[in-house]
Design a protein around this motif. Sequence first.
Motif, PDB file in Angstrom:
ATOM      1  N   MET A   1       0.843  -1.189   0.000  1.00  0.00           N
ATOM      2  CA  MET A   1       0.000   0.000   0.000  1.00  0.00           C
ATOM      3  C   MET A   1       0.884   1.247   0.000  1.00  0.00           C
ATOM      4  N   PRO A   2       0.506   2.295  -0.773  1.00  0.00           N
ATOM      5  CA  PRO A   2       1.291   3.539  -0.743  1.00  0.00           C
ATOM      6  C   PRO A   2       1.253   4.171   0.638  1.00  0.00           C
ATOM      7  N   GLU A   3       2.353   4.762   1.001  1.00  0.00           N
ATOM      8  CA  GLU A   3       2.415   5.433   2.296  1.00  0.00           C
ATOM      9  C   GLU A   3       1.429   6.593   2.334  1.00  0.00           C
ATOM     10  N   ASP A   4       0.742   6.769   3.461  1.00  0.00           N
ATOM     11  CA  ASP A   4      -0.163   7.895   3.624  1.00  0.00           C
ATOM     12  C   ASP A   4       0.596   9.195   3.358  1.00  0.00           C
ATOM     13  N   LEU A   5       0.013  10.080   2.523  1.00  0.00           N
ATOM     14  CA  LEU A   5       0.723  11.284   2.120  1.00  0.00           C
ATOM     15  C   LEU A   5       1.013  12.212   3.282  1.00  0.00           C
ATOM     16  N   THR A   6       0.115  12.258   4.255  1.00  0.00           N
ATOM     17  CA  THR A   6       0.368  13.105   5.423  1.00  0.00           C
ATOM     18  C   THR A   6       1.611  12.639   6.160  1.00  0.00           C
ATOM     19  N   LEU A   7       1.736  11.334   6.352  1.00  0.00           N
ATOM     20  CA  LEU A   7       2.913  10.785   7.007  1.00  0.00           C
ATOM     21  C   LEU A   7       4.150  10.974   6.148  1.00  0.00           C
ATOM     22  N   ASN A   8       3.978  10.826   4.827  1.00  0.00           N
ATOM     23  CA  ASN A   8       5.090  11.011   3.903  1.00  0.00           C
ATOM     24  C   ASN A   8       5.662  12.418   4.002  1.00  0.00           C
ATOM     25  N   TYR A   9       4.778  13.417   3.988  1.00  0.00           N
ATOM     26  CA  TYR A   9       5.226  14.807   4.069  1.00  0.00           C
ATOM     27  C   TYR A   9       5.845  15.099   5.434  1.00  0.00           C
ATOM     28  N   ALA A  10       5.247  14.553   6.488  1.00  0.00           N
ATOM     29  CA  ALA A  10       5.794  14.774   7.827  1.00  0.00           C
ATOM     30  C   ALA A  10       7.191  14.185   7.944  1.00  0.00           C
ATOM     31  N   ARG A  11       7.398  13.028   7.348  1.00  0.00           N
ATOM     32  CA  ARG A  11       8.708  12.385   7.402  1.00  0.00           C
ATOM     33  C   ARG A  11       9.731  13.125   6.543  1.00  0.00           C
ATOM     34  N   ALA A  12       9.300  13.580   5.373  1.00  0.00           N
ATOM     35  CA  ALA A  12      10.229  14.206   4.437  1.00  0.00           C
ATOM     36  C   ALA A  12      10.471  15.682   4.739  1.00  0.00           C
ATOM     37  N   TYR A  13       9.408  16.379   5.200  1.00  0.00           N
ATOM     38  CA  TYR A  13       9.482  17.837   5.300  1.00  0.00           C
ATOM     39  C   TYR A  13       9.076  18.368   6.676  1.00  0.00           C
ATOM     40  N   GLY A  14       9.202  17.568   7.699  1.00  0.00           N
ATOM     41  CA  GLY A  14       8.682  17.971   9.001  1.00  0.00           C
ATOM     42  C   GLY A  14       9.562  18.925   9.797  1.00  0.00           C
ATOM     43  N   ARG A  15      10.672  19.361   9.228  1.00  0.00           N
ATOM     44  CA  ARG A  15      11.610  20.212   9.971  1.00  0.00           C
ATOM     45  C   ARG A  15      11.103  21.647  10.082  1.00  0.00           C
ATOM     46  N   ARG A  16      11.345  22.271  11.248  1.00  0.00           N
ATOM     47  CA  ARG A  16      11.029  23.686  11.453  1.00  0.00           C
ATOM     48  C   ARG A  16      12.307  24.508  11.403  1.00  0.00           C
ATOM     49  N   ALA A  17      12.232  25.669  10.777  1.00  0.00           N
ATOM     50  CA  ALA A  17      13.407  26.525  10.634  1.00  0.00           C
ATOM     51  C   ALA A  17      13.570  27.482  11.805  1.00  0.00           C
ATOM     52  N   GLY A  18      12.471  27.890  12.421  1.00  0.00           N
ATOM     53  CA  GLY A  18      12.530  28.800  13.555  1.00  0.00           C
ATOM     54  C   GLY A  18      12.445  30.261  13.143  1.00  0.00           C
ATOM     55  N   PHE A  19      12.378  31.119  14.149  1.00  0.00           N
ATOM     56  CA  PHE A  19      12.144  32.538  13.925  1.00  0.00           C
ATOM     57  C   PHE A  19      13.408  33.371  13.706  1.00  0.00           C
ATOM     58  N   GLY A  20      14.544  32.885  14.093  1.00  0.00           N
ATOM     59  CA  GLY A  20      15.738  33.709  13.991  1.00  0.00           C
ATOM     60  C   GLY A  20      15.834  34.699  15.134  1.00  0.00           C
ATOM     61  N   ARG A  21      16.805  35.618  15.004  1.00  0.00           N
ATOM     62  CA  ARG A  21      17.068  36.569  16.093  1.00  0.00           C
ATOM     63  C   ARG A  21      16.519  37.964  15.816  1.00  0.00           C
ATOM     64  N   ARG A  22      16.443  38.347  14.544  1.00  0.00           N
ATOM     65  CA  ARG A  22      16.020  39.717  14.212  1.00  0.00           C
ATOM     66  C   ARG A  22      15.079  39.678  13.022  1.00  0.00           C
ATOM     67  N   PRO A  23      13.779  39.846  13.253  1.00  0.00           N
ATOM     68  CA  PRO A  23      12.804  39.751  12.168  1.00  0.00           C
ATOM     69  C   PRO A  23      12.460  41.107  11.559  1.00  0.00           C
ATOM     70  N   ALA A  24      11.893  41.043  10.376  1.00  0.00           N
ATOM     71  CA  ALA A  24      11.222  42.186   9.762  1.00  0.00           C
ATOM     72  C   ALA A  24       9.873  41.695   9.257  1.00  0.00           C
ATOM     73  N   LEU A  25       8.868  42.539   9.374  1.00  0.00           N
ATOM     74  CA  LEU A  25       7.521  42.209   8.915  1.00  0.00           C
ATOM     75  C   LEU A  25       7.325  42.784   7.523  1.00  0.00           C
ATOM     76  N   VAL A  26       6.942  41.940   6.572  1.00  0.00           N
ATOM     77  CA  VAL A  26       6.739  42.361   5.189  1.00  0.00           C
ATOM     78  C   VAL A  26       5.269  42.194   4.823  1.00  0.00           C
ATOM     79  N   LEU A  27       4.624  43.293   4.455  1.00  0.00           N
ATOM     80  CA  LEU A  27       3.221  43.276   4.042  1.00  0.00           C
ATOM     81  C   LEU A  27       3.191  43.440   2.526  1.00  0.00           C
ATOM     82  N   ILE A  28       2.813  42.374   1.842  1.00  0.00           N
ATOM     83  CA  ILE A  28       2.977  42.277   0.399  1.00  0.00           C
ATOM     84  C   ILE A  28       1.694  42.664  -0.334  1.00  0.00           C
ATOM     85  N   ASP A  29       1.752  43.757  -1.064  1.00  0.00           N
ATOM     86  CA  ASP A  29       0.764  44.117  -2.086  1.00  0.00           C
ATOM     87  C   ASP A  29      -0.671  44.221  -1.585  1.00  0.00           C
ATOM     88  N   PHE A  30      -0.865  44.783  -0.417  1.00  0.00           N
ATOM     89  CA  PHE A  30      -2.228  45.057   0.036  1.00  0.00           C
ATOM     90  C   PHE A  30      -2.730  46.296  -0.705  1.00  0.00           C
TER      91      PHE A  30
END
Length: 218
Positions: A1-30
Motif C-alpha cells: 500500500m502507498p504510504e499515507d501522504l500526510t505521514l510522507n510529508y511529515a517524514r520528508a518535510y517535518g523540519r522547522r526553521a525557527g524565527f531567527g534573532r532579528r525579524p522584519a515584517l513584510v506586508l505584500i501588495d495590500f
Amino acid sequence: MPEDLTLNYARAYGRRAGFGRRPALVLIDFAMAYYDPGCPLYAGEGAETALASALRLREAAHRTGVPVVLTRVTYSPGGVEGGRFWDKAAPLSCFVAGEATAGWAPGLEPREGEIVVSKHYPSAFFGTALAPMLTRLGIDNAILTGLTTSGCVRASCVDAMSHGFLATVVGDACGDRHPDPHRANLFDMDAKYADVVGEAEMLEHLATLAPRRAGAMG
C-alpha cells in the motif's frame, strides 16, 4: 500500500526553521485592487481577513521596533516595466500609477519609518533593493503576509529563503481569491521553504522581543 501522504510529508518535510534573532515584517501588495468588487483582482473575504490580521501584526511590530516593509506593484502606462509578466497577466493594468486600484488598502497607508518597496514582478525581492536593505538592518527572518497567497506571497517566500533569510509565513495574514489555492500554497510553502504559523503564534513571538529602535543594527 502507498504510504499515507500526510505521514510522507511529515517524514520528508517535518523540519522547522525557527524565527531567527532579528525579524522584519513584510506586508505584500495590500492594494485597493483586491478590495474593489469591480476590479478583476477582487479577492473578497480572503483579502479582508488577511488585511485585518496584517494590521494587528503591524501594530505588534511597531510596539517592539521590528522593521515594517510595505510592498506595492506599480507600472507606467503600457506596463513596459512588467515585461512578459505584463504580457501574460491582463489585470496588472490595475496597478498603473494613478489608478485608484493601485492605491493602498484601507488602513495601510505608510507610516513614518516604514520601508516602502515598489516592485514590478511577483516577488518582493526580484529586481528590488529589499534583500540588501534587510541585510543592512541585520535582519535574518522575513515574516511574510499579503496578497495573494498563491502569487506574490509564494514568490516572495521562495526568494526570501533563496536570499538566505529564514522565511515565516503568517497564514491568517495572507489571502487569495479562492480558499483552495490559499490552503494548497500554505501547505507547500510550509513543507519546503518556510514555517507557516498562525497570527496568535506570531503575536506571541513578537511580544517576547524587547522594544528597540527601528533600524538599529544587531
